[in-house]
Scaffold this motif. Structure first.
Motif, short mmCIF file in Angstrom:
data_model
loop_
_atom_site.label_atom_id
_atom_site.label_comp_id
_atom_site.label_asym_id
_atom_site.label_seq_id
_atom_site.Cartn_x
_atom_site.Cartn_y
_atom_site.Cartn_z
N GLN A 191 0.83 -1.20 0.00
CA GLN A 191 0.00 0.00 0.00
C GLN A 191 0.87 1.26 0.00
OE1 GLN A 191 -2.64 -0.40 3.41
NE2 GLN A 191 -4.30 -1.10 2.07
N ALA A 192 0.31 2.32 -0.50
CA ALA A 192 1.03 3.60 -0.49
C ALA A 192 1.47 3.94 0.92
CB ALA A 192 0.13 4.71 -1.05
N GLY A 193 2.72 4.42 1.03
CA GLY A 193 3.29 4.72 2.33
C GLY A 193 4.08 3.57 2.92
N VAL A 237 13.15 9.74 -6.32
CA VAL A 237 13.24 8.79 -5.20
C VAL A 237 14.16 9.28 -4.09
CG1 VAL A 237 12.81 6.91 -6.82
CG2 VAL A 237 15.16 7.39 -6.07
N LYS A 238 14.87 10.37 -4.33
CA LYS A 238 15.83 10.87 -3.35
C LYS A 238 15.12 11.16 -2.03
CE LYS A 238 18.89 13.29 -5.33
NZ LYS A 238 19.57 14.38 -6.04
N GLY A 239 15.70 10.66 -0.94
CA GLY A 239 15.10 10.85 0.37
C GLY A 239 14.15 9.74 0.78
N ARG A 240 13.73 8.92 -0.18
CA ARG A 240 12.81 7.81 0.11
C ARG A 240 13.47 6.45 -0.09
NH1 ARG A 240 8.45 7.03 -3.01
NH2 ARG A 240 9.38 7.96 -4.89
N LYS A 282 4.93 5.28 -3.32
CA LYS A 282 3.81 5.97 -3.94
C LYS A 282 3.29 5.14 -5.11
CE LYS A 282 6.11 10.41 -3.07
NZ LYS A 282 6.63 11.65 -3.70
N PRO A 283 2.03 5.31 -5.49
CA PRO A 283 1.51 4.57 -6.65
C PRO A 283 2.36 4.77 -7.90
CG PRO A 283 -0.30 5.54 -5.44
CD PRO A 283 0.96 6.07 -4.81
N VAL A 338 7.04 -4.37 -8.75
CA VAL A 338 6.61 -3.64 -7.56
C VAL A 338 5.29 -2.95 -7.88
CG1 VAL A 338 7.12 -1.71 -6.02
CG2 VAL A 338 8.93 -3.30 -6.68
N THR A 339 4.28 -3.24 -7.09
CA THR A 339 2.97 -2.62 -7.29
C THR A 339 2.58 -1.90 -6.01
OG1 THR A 339 2.31 -4.40 -8.80
CG2 THR A 339 0.56 -3.00 -7.92
#
Length: 123
Positions: free
Chosen positions: A13-15, A64-67, A87-88, A119-120
């Motif tokens: 899920q997102a997050g 994607v930087k920071g995540r 994120k979606p 990855v979904t």
């Protein structure tokens, strides 16, 4: 020759978070750099992150930087991509590449590729 096998993809899920792995075998002495790219149908393969053999240098796309965090194990034959706050729009097939020269950001700099892992990310 180098063989690369990715694992760790799935539905989240997102997050949420996922950790991708890319195990290298064969001529691992020529795996100077390892990179992660992703691709969705109809689009070109997109740079995500990369790491040098010495692990001193790491590179990330702005999206994607920071995540996301790229790393490599002590033997330097396995690369990891820790993906947080997904994120979606991160939904894609993620590919691991290994290579020796050229721009870290370009797929053409990577001579060997894995089969990809999906990855979904659901909303």
């Amino acid at each position: 020759q180098v063989q690369l096998v990715e694992s760790g993809g799935g539905l989240v899920q997102a997050g949420g978070s996922l950790r991708l792995s890319c195990a290298g075998s064969g001529r691992t002495d020529i795996m100077y750099r390892m990179g992660w790219f992703r691709q969705v149908p109809g689009k070109e393969r997109e740079f995500v992150a990369a790491i040098s053999r010495t692990i001193d240098n790491k590179y990330y796309s702005d999206s994607v930087k920071g995540r996301f965090t790229v790393s490599r194990d002590g033997a330097k034959n396995t690369a990891f991509l820790q993906m947080n706050s997904l994120k979606p729009e991160d939904t894609a097939v993620y590919y691991c590449g290994a290579g020796g020269s050229g721009s870290y950001y370009s797929p053409s700099a990577y001579n060997y590729w894995g089969q990809g892992t999906l990855v979904t990310v659901s909303p």
